[in-house]
Design a protein around this motif. Structure first.
Motif, short mmCIF file in Angstrom:
data_model
loop_
_atom_site.label_atom_id
_atom_site.label_comp_id
_atom_site.label_asym_id
_atom_site.label_seq_id
_atom_site.Cartn_x
_atom_site.Cartn_y
_atom_site.Cartn_z
N GLN A 146 0.82 -1.20 0.00
CA GLN A 146 0.00 0.00 0.00
C GLN A 146 0.86 1.26 0.00
OE1 GLN A 146 -2.71 0.17 3.30
NE2 GLN A 146 -3.92 1.80 2.40
N THR A 147 1.92 1.29 0.77
CA THR A 147 2.80 2.44 0.83
C THR A 147 3.50 2.66 -0.51
OG1 THR A 147 3.18 1.97 3.16
CG2 THR A 147 4.72 3.49 2.10
N ALA A 148 3.90 1.58 -1.14
CA ALA A 148 4.57 1.69 -2.44
C ALA A 148 3.63 2.30 -3.50
CB ALA A 148 5.07 0.33 -2.90
N VAL A 149 2.40 1.84 -3.53
CA VAL A 149 1.44 2.36 -4.51
C VAL A 149 1.15 3.83 -4.24
CG1 VAL A 149 -0.92 2.15 -5.39
CG2 VAL A 149 0.44 0.09 -4.97
N LYS A 150 0.95 4.18 -2.96
CA LYS A 150 0.72 5.58 -2.62
C LYS A 150 1.92 6.45 -2.99
CE LYS A 150 -2.45 5.01 1.28
NZ LYS A 150 -2.60 5.16 2.74
N THR A 151 3.11 5.96 -2.70
CA THR A 151 4.33 6.71 -3.01
C THR A 151 4.45 6.96 -4.51
OG1 THR A 151 5.46 5.80 -1.09
CG2 THR A 151 6.85 6.71 -2.82
N CYS A 152 4.19 5.94 -5.29
CA CYS A 152 4.32 6.10 -6.75
C CYS A 152 3.27 7.07 -7.30
CB CYS A 152 4.23 4.75 -7.44
SG CYS A 152 5.69 3.75 -7.16
N PHE A 153 2.07 7.05 -6.76
CA PHE A 153 1.07 8.03 -7.21
C PHE A 153 1.41 9.43 -6.70
CE2 PHE A 153 -2.03 4.51 -8.15
CZ PHE A 153 -2.19 4.84 -9.49
N ASN A 154 1.95 9.54 -5.48
CA ASN A 154 2.35 10.85 -4.96
C ASN A 154 3.53 11.43 -5.73
OD1 ASN A 154 0.37 10.95 -2.99
ND2 ASN A 154 1.67 10.01 -1.44
N LYS A 155 4.41 10.56 -6.20
CA LYS A 155 5.55 10.99 -7.01
C LYS A 155 5.26 10.71 -8.49
CE LYS A 155 9.07 10.19 -3.49
NZ LYS A 155 10.34 9.48 -3.19
N GLU B 281 9.74 -0.72 -3.35
CA GLU B 281 8.84 0.27 -3.96
C GLU B 281 8.61 -0.07 -5.42
OE1 GLU B 281 8.69 5.03 -5.10
OE2 GLU B 281 10.13 4.34 -3.62
N TYR B 282 9.65 -0.34 -6.17
CA TYR B 282 9.52 -0.63 -7.59
C TYR B 282 8.72 -1.91 -7.84
CZ TYR B 282 10.47 -1.92 -12.35
OH TYR B 282 10.30 -2.29 -13.66
N TRP B 283 9.07 -2.99 -7.13
CA TRP B 283 8.44 -4.27 -7.42
C TRP B 283 7.00 -4.34 -6.91
CZ3 TRP B 283 10.02 -6.72 -11.33
CH2 TRP B 283 11.37 -6.63 -11.70
N TRP B 284 6.67 -3.67 -5.79
CA TRP B 284 5.27 -3.61 -5.36
C TRP B 284 4.44 -2.83 -6.38
CZ3 TRP B 284 3.58 -7.17 -2.57
CH2 TRP B 284 4.18 -7.60 -1.39
N TRP B 285 5.00 -1.75 -6.90
CA TRP B 285 4.30 -0.96 -7.93
C TRP B 285 4.07 -1.82 -9.17
CZ3 TRP B 285 1.39 3.08 -8.82
CH2 TRP B 285 1.22 3.51 -10.13
N THR B 286 5.10 -2.54 -9.57
CA THR B 286 4.99 -3.40 -10.76
C THR B 286 3.91 -4.46 -10.55
OG1 THR B 286 7.31 -3.02 -11.28
CG2 THR B 286 6.27 -4.93 -12.30
N LEU B 287 3.88 -5.08 -9.38
CA LEU B 287 2.84 -6.06 -9.08
C LEU B 287 1.46 -5.43 -9.14
CD1 LEU B 287 2.08 -8.94 -8.11
CD2 LEU B 287 2.25 -8.05 -5.77
N PHE B 288 1.31 -4.23 -8.57
CA PHE B 288 0.03 -3.52 -8.61
C PHE B 288 -0.43 -3.29 -10.04
CE2 PHE B 288 -1.77 0.80 -9.22
CZ PHE B 288 -3.03 0.57 -8.72
#
Length: 127
Positions: free
Chosen positions: A4-13, A25-32
């Motif tokens: 959840q933090t990774a997805v929020k961070t990527c949308f915030n940035k 951060e990268y791999w959680w975003w990729t999974l999402f």
């Protein structure tokens, strides 16, 4: 960093190409992105929009910039320029090299892209 933090961070940035991103951060975003794309493709086919892929295409357009940005920040973490993402143009060899860099552990000290990314494992003592 959790999912959840990774997805929020990527949308915030959303379009932040500077700084560094941890592996998690990268791999959680990729999974999402992968899971959401699959779900939206199923929804598109279920409601009869399979040929058009309306929801999947909108999602892809909405996530392409943050995906490129987090990949650039991830490459910065291994002290590579974000422009190295263009290796995807080179079939197979470019993909393999880029994948290795994206998997590689980031540098633990300050590099030309900024200070190291602090992760939870940095605080865990190995007694």
């Amino acid at each position: 960093m959790d999912f959840q933090t990774a997805v929020k961070t990527c949308f915030n940035k959303y379009a932040t190409f500077s700084g560094r991103a941890s592996r998690s951060e990268y791999w959680w975003w990729t999974l999402f992105v992968i899971v959401a794309s699959i779900i939206l493709q199923v929804v598109d086919f279920a409601i009869g929009l399979g040929d058009w892929g309306l929801f999947g295409n909108i999602f892809s357009l909405a996530t392409i910039v943050p995906s490129i940005a987090v990949a650039a920040r991830r490459l910065h973490d291994v002290n590579k320029s974000g422009w190295w993402q263009l290796l995807v143009i080179v079939p197979l060899v470019g993909w393999i090299i880029l994948l290795i860099w994206l998997i590689k552990k980031g540098s633990t000290d300050v590099n030309r892209f900024g200070p190291a990314v602090v992760t939870v494992s940095d605080f865990v003592s190995e007694d």
